[in-house]
Design a protein around this motif. Structure first.
Motif, PDB file in Angstrom:
ATOM      1  N   PRO A   1      18.942  -1.335 -19.530  1.00 45.51           N
ATOM      2  CA  PRO A   1      17.791  -0.765 -18.815  1.00 45.51           C
ATOM      3  C   PRO A   1      18.014   0.694 -18.426  1.00 45.51           C
ATOM      4  O   PRO A   1      17.060   1.432 -18.227  1.00 45.51           O
ATOM      5  CB  PRO A   1      17.666  -1.650 -17.578  1.00 45.51           C
ATOM      6  N   VAL A   2      19.275   1.101 -18.332  1.00 45.99           N
ATOM      7  CA  VAL A   2      19.618   2.483 -17.970  1.00 45.99           C
ATOM      8  C   VAL A   2      20.713   2.972 -18.902  1.00 45.99           C
ATOM      9  O   VAL A   2      21.371   2.186 -19.584  1.00 45.99           O
ATOM     10  CB  VAL A   2      20.107   2.582 -16.501  1.00 45.99           C
ATOM     11  N   GLU A   3      20.928   4.278 -18.916  1.00 42.13           N
ATOM     12  CA  GLU A   3      22.011   4.843 -19.718  1.00 42.13           C
ATOM     13  C   GLU A   3      23.344   4.428 -19.097  1.00 42.13           C
ATOM     14  O   GLU A   3      23.510   4.491 -17.877  1.00 42.13           O
ATOM     15  CB  GLU A   3      21.890   6.371 -19.745  1.00 42.13           C
ATOM     16  N   ILE A   4      24.289   4.001 -19.948  1.00 39.55           N
ATOM     17  CA  ILE A   4      25.604   3.618 -19.430  1.00 39.55           C
ATOM     18  C   ILE A   4      26.693   4.342 -20.215  1.00 39.55           C
ATOM     19  O   ILE A   4      26.536   4.650 -21.398  1.00 39.55           O
ATOM     20  CB  ILE A   4      25.834   2.092 -19.484  1.00 39.55           C
TER      21      ILE A   4
ATOM     22  N   THR B   1      27.770  -5.928 -14.239  1.00 42.85           N
ATOM     23  CA  THR B   1      28.112  -4.532 -14.449  1.00 42.85           C
ATOM     24  C   THR B   1      28.492  -4.368 -15.909  1.00 42.85           C
ATOM     25  O   THR B   1      29.216  -5.198 -16.459  1.00 42.85           O
ATOM     26  CB  THR B   1      29.294  -4.120 -13.547  1.00 42.85           C
ATOM     27  N   ALA B   2      27.992  -3.313 -16.541  1.00 41.99           N
ATOM     28  CA  ALA B   2      28.253  -3.117 -17.966  1.00 41.99           C
ATOM     29  C   ALA B   2      28.794  -1.721 -18.222  1.00 41.99           C
ATOM     30  O   ALA B   2      28.358  -0.747 -17.610  1.00 41.99           O
ATOM     31  CB  ALA B   2      26.976  -3.333 -18.773  1.00 41.99           C
ATOM     32  N   GLN B   3      29.758  -1.666 -19.135  1.00 42.97           N
ATOM     33  CA  GLN B   3      30.319  -0.398 -19.595  1.00 42.97           C
ATOM     34  C   GLN B   3      30.466  -0.483 -21.104  1.00 42.97           C
ATOM     35  O   GLN B   3      30.609  -1.573 -21.659  1.00 42.97           O
ATOM     36  CB  GLN B   3      31.697  -0.143 -18.983  1.00 42.97           C
ATOM     37  N   PRO B   4      30.481   0.669 -21.787  1.00 41.10           N
ATOM     38  CA  PRO B   4      30.707   0.631 -23.228  1.00 41.10           C
ATOM     39  C   PRO B   4      32.138   0.172 -23.539  1.00 41.10           C
ATOM     40  O   PRO B   4      33.082   0.538 -22.837  1.00 41.10           O
ATOM     41  CB  PRO B   4      30.504   2.075 -23.678  1.00 41.10           C
TER      42      PRO B   4
ATOM     43  N   THR C   1      32.989  -7.224 -15.181  1.00 41.12           N
ATOM     44  CA  THR C   1      32.384  -6.183 -16.005  1.00 41.12           C
ATOM     45  C   THR C   1      32.266  -6.658 -17.442  1.00 41.12           C
ATOM     46  O   THR C   1      33.226  -7.161 -18.022  1.00 41.12           O
ATOM     47  CB  THR C   1      33.220  -4.882 -15.957  1.00 41.12           C
ATOM     48  N   ALA C   2      31.081  -6.481 -18.000  1.00 41.79           N
ATOM     49  CA  ALA C   2      30.834  -6.808 -19.403  1.00 41.79           C
ATOM     50  C   ALA C   2      30.998  -5.522 -20.208  1.00 41.79           C
ATOM     51  O   ALA C   2      30.362  -4.515 -19.916  1.00 41.79           O
ATOM     52  CB  ALA C   2      29.429  -7.366 -19.576  1.00 41.79           C
ATOM     53  N   TYR C   3      31.857  -5.565 -21.200  1.00 43.38           N
ATOM     54  CA  TYR C   3      32.055  -4.423 -22.083  1.00 43.38           C
ATOM     55  C   TYR C   3      31.214  -4.652 -23.325  1.00 43.38           C
ATOM     56  O   TYR C   3      31.378  -5.652 -24.026  1.00 43.38           O
ATOM     57  CB  TYR C   3      33.543  -4.240 -22.408  1.00 43.38           C
TER      58      TYR C   3
END
Length: 153
Positions: A97-100, A116-119, A141-143
């Motif tokens: 939904p947003v830039e990550i 929480t998501a990160q590349p 955190t989901a990568y």
């Protein structure tokens, strides 16, 4: 009337006892032996020779144990791999939904929960609205990694 007139009934009773025993063992061995006993009972309907009945019962039992049981046991004892907890989210797809980025994590809705998501690749910046796939879960955190789009090399 001697016992040879009732040998089919003896084979059938033996088969039934083996089936009942199988209900307690669940190893499929007694079931294969019961199949042989039922084959002996069927043979007893056509011949009075106990030797022929025993040979048929033995041959069918050994064949069932060697040919049928291994595949059947493998199918019954090896059910689907069950993933529990956060590991079941690996492979789930979502849209950001947003830039990550690695320096600016965002949130994704995965299976109805916010994560929480990160590349996965720390050098990537994933734009808002990009479809992603979860590659790994570390802590809470989901990568994720962006899914390739059709028509792009």
């Amino acid at each position: 009337m001697d016992w040879q007139d009732w040998d089919w009934a003896i084979w059938t009773a033996l088969g039934a006892l083996l089936v009942v025993g199988e209900l307690f063992s669940l190893d499929l061995i007694l079931l294969m032996l019961a199949t042989g006993a039922f084959a002996g009972a069927l043979t007893g309907a056509f011949t009075d020779s106990f030797v022929i009945q025993a040979i048929v019962a033995l041959a069918v039992s050994v064949s069932m144990l060697a040919v049928v049981r291994p595949g059947l046991a493998r199918r019954l004892h090896n059910g689907p791999e069950i993933q529990i907890g956060a590991q079941k989210l690996i492979g789930v797809q979502a849209i950001t939904p947003v830039e990550i980025s690695a320096h600016k994590p965002g949130q994704l809705k995965l299976e109805g929960e916010l994560w929480t998501a990160q590349p996965y690749d720390e050098t990537l910046v994933i734009a808002a609205g990009t479809p992603v796939e979860v590659l790994e879960i570390r802590g809470a955190t989901a990568y994720v990694h962006p899914l390739p789009e059709l028509g792009t090399p």
